[in-house]
Design an enzyme around this catalytic site. Sequence first.
Site, short mmCIF file in Angstrom:
data_model
loop_
_atom_site.label_atom_id
_atom_site.label_comp_id
_atom_site.label_asym_id
_atom_site.label_seq_id
_atom_site.Cartn_x
_atom_site.Cartn_y
_atom_site.Cartn_z
N ASP A 184 -9.13 12.89 -0.53
CA ASP A 184 -8.34 12.57 0.67
C ASP A 184 -9.13 11.58 1.50
O ASP A 184 -10.36 11.67 1.59
CB ASP A 184 -8.08 13.85 1.48
CG ASP A 184 -6.81 13.76 2.32
OD1 ASP A 184 -5.92 14.59 2.14
OD2 ASP A 184 -6.73 12.85 3.17
N ASN A 185 -8.42 10.63 2.12
CA ASN A 185 -9.14 9.68 3.00
C ASN A 185 -8.94 10.04 4.48
O ASN A 185 -9.40 9.31 5.35
CB ASN A 185 -8.70 8.22 2.73
CG ASN A 185 -7.24 7.99 3.10
OD1 ASN A 185 -6.54 8.90 3.52
ND2 ASN A 185 -6.79 6.76 2.93
N ASP A 192 -10.28 6.92 -0.95
CA ASP A 192 -8.93 6.38 -1.00
C ASP A 192 -8.45 6.35 -2.45
O ASP A 192 -9.20 5.98 -3.35
CB ASP A 192 -8.98 4.96 -0.42
CG ASP A 192 -7.60 4.42 -0.13
OD1 ASP A 192 -7.33 4.11 1.03
OD2 ASP A 192 -6.80 4.29 -1.09
N LYS A 212 4.64 7.93 4.16
CA LYS A 212 5.98 8.55 4.10
C LYS A 212 6.87 8.29 5.30
O LYS A 212 7.88 8.98 5.47
CB LYS A 212 5.83 10.05 3.90
CG LYS A 212 5.00 10.68 5.00
CD LYS A 212 5.26 12.14 5.17
CE LYS A 212 4.66 12.62 6.46
NZ LYS A 212 5.17 13.80 7.01
N TYR A 251 9.94 2.70 1.55
CA TYR A 251 9.33 4.01 1.23
C TYR A 251 9.95 4.57 -0.06
O TYR A 251 9.25 4.91 -1.02
CB TYR A 251 9.54 4.99 2.41
CG TYR A 251 9.30 6.42 2.03
CD1 TYR A 251 8.03 6.85 1.63
CD2 TYR A 251 10.34 7.35 2.01
CE1 TYR A 251 7.81 8.16 1.24
CE2 TYR A 251 10.12 8.66 1.62
CZ TYR A 251 8.86 9.06 1.24
OH TYR A 251 8.65 10.36 0.84
N TYR A 287 11.47 15.85 -3.31
CA TYR A 287 11.54 16.79 -2.20
C TYR A 287 12.69 16.43 -1.27
O TYR A 287 12.89 15.26 -0.96
CB TYR A 287 10.30 16.72 -1.30
CG TYR A 287 8.96 16.77 -1.94
CD1 TYR A 287 8.74 17.41 -3.15
CD2 TYR A 287 7.87 16.19 -1.29
CE1 TYR A 287 7.46 17.45 -3.70
CE2 TYR A 287 6.60 16.24 -1.84
CZ TYR A 287 6.41 16.86 -3.05
OH TYR A 287 5.15 16.90 -3.57
N GLY A 324 18.66 3.23 9.66
CA GLY A 324 18.14 3.67 8.35
C GLY A 324 18.52 5.10 8.00
O GLY A 324 18.36 5.52 6.85
C1 WQD Z 1 16.23 14.74 9.96
C2 WQD Z 1 17.50 14.63 10.78
C3 WQD Z 1 17.65 12.56 12.02
C4 WQD Z 1 14.25 13.35 14.67
C5 WQD Z 1 12.27 12.75 6.08
C6 WQD Z 1 10.94 12.02 5.93
C7 WQD Z 1 10.93 11.13 4.77
C8 WQD Z 1 11.44 11.81 3.52
C9 WQD Z 1 12.72 12.54 3.74
C10 WQD Z 1 10.38 13.12 1.84
C11 WQD Z 1 18.14 13.24 10.73
C12 WQD Z 1 17.55 13.75 12.96
C13 WQD Z 1 15.21 13.45 13.70
C14 WQD Z 1 14.64 13.40 16.05
C15 WQD Z 1 16.93 13.64 15.34
N1 WQD Z 1 10.47 12.73 3.05
N2 WQD Z 1 16.53 13.61 14.01
N3 WQD Z 1 15.96 13.54 16.32
O1 WQD Z 1 15.00 11.26 8.10
O2 WQD Z 1 15.54 13.09 6.47
O3 WQD Z 1 13.28 11.89 6.51
O4 WQD Z 1 12.62 13.36 4.87
O5 WQD Z 1 10.90 12.60 0.94
O6 WQD Z 1 9.62 10.75 4.55
O7 WQD Z 1 10.65 11.27 7.08
O8 WQD Z 1 13.92 13.58 8.27
O9 WQD Z 1 13.18 15.01 10.10
O10 WQD Z 1 13.16 12.50 10.43
O11 WQD Z 1 15.35 13.70 10.32
O12 WQD Z 1 18.11 13.78 15.67
O13 WQD Z 1 13.81 13.29 16.97
O14 WQD Z 1 17.15 14.85 12.16
O15 WQD Z 1 18.52 11.60 12.54
O16 WQD Z 1 19.53 13.41 10.78
P1 WQD Z 1 14.54 12.41 7.33
P2 WQD Z 1 13.80 13.69 9.83
#
Ligand code: WQD
Length: 344
Positions: A33-34, A61, A88, A152, A179, A298
Amino acid sequence: MARRVLITGGAGFIGSHTALVLLEQGYELVVLDNFDNSSPEALKRVKTLANSNALELVEGDVRDLDAVNRAFDRGGPVDGVIHFAGLKAVAESVANPLHYWDVNLNGSRVLATAMEQHQCRTLVFSSTSTVYGEPEVFPLHEEMPTAPVHPYAQTKLAVEQMLSALCRSGDWRVACLRYFNPVGAHPSGRIGEDPLGTPNNLFPFITQVAAGRRDKLRIFGQDYSTHDGTGIRDYLHVMDLAEAHSVTLDHLFHSTAPHQLTLNIGTGCGLSVLDVVRGFEKATGLPIPYEVVARRPGDVPKLEGCPQKAKDILGWSAKRDLAQMCRDGWTWQQANPLGYRSVP
Ligand code: WQD
């Protein structure tokens, strides 16, 4: 003799929980781990929780072949690798794509090179449900088309493809775990998710609002075509995800033929942002004030996977419900208001 496993990114959120599960099962671990987005304190606590010292740390790294080789040469031969190390954050990947291609793809290439050099060809790779892009048919099956919409997810899919090519070229056993949304923490509250700065993700944001560190949650959009207009995700407890890694590794160690497996790792049960807010309030008795703001660029309306293939092949399915995710996440937040930095 105990099997020896190299875990890249083993001090991170998912890595530390997986390291704990593997230590408890008697594996010997080497963690590379870095500490770019993680803390050595997590590994100290993992050892204490497991009451085991069978975890060695190599700070370095994953893009640095010498560092990876040091991890391989630290003790006896490494039997298998779990590769978590990577970046991520979706928005960051859009802003700085080259960095994502470098860390995620190049890091995986360097790791696979070291694995070849050490005749170690058993690998569990952290992939993501975001490789499905913006799907319209649910639940998602592994055979459905992939169409990643940001760097990503593109880098994760590219690594899956690189690993497929390796599997076709030789004696590799590879599992790519896609995941969904891991949340919660170990029930002890000793290890958990420790985001740097303002959390990007929903769950740590909610626990910080509950703790009074943030005044309210901002819900990104309530105009999606979902039951309450907010985005739907398949949240799973990080301990269920950690256990999925251990059964996957076991499966690969016991398989006689080379192959590549691609598996969704989720509960199969999608929840909206408001479902999570209400579930958290019910599980903890704490109010979560929120306001609805514009959609986050996004974001997709919905991601929900079918976990049946993991059940059929590994006998794994998620056991913990939303209430437990909330209780355990909240225990961690309360005991560590500033994450691992809470330690003097
Ligand atoms: C979940 C929901 C937001 C924050 C994550 C990881 C990404 C990938 C997949 C693994 C969405 C809403 C969020 C907030 C909100 N990981 N939200 N207010 O976008 O599914 O992505 O999982 O593969 O690396 O980032 O997860 O927890 O950011 O958002 O309303 O302050 O919560 O719009 O609908 P996401 P998230």
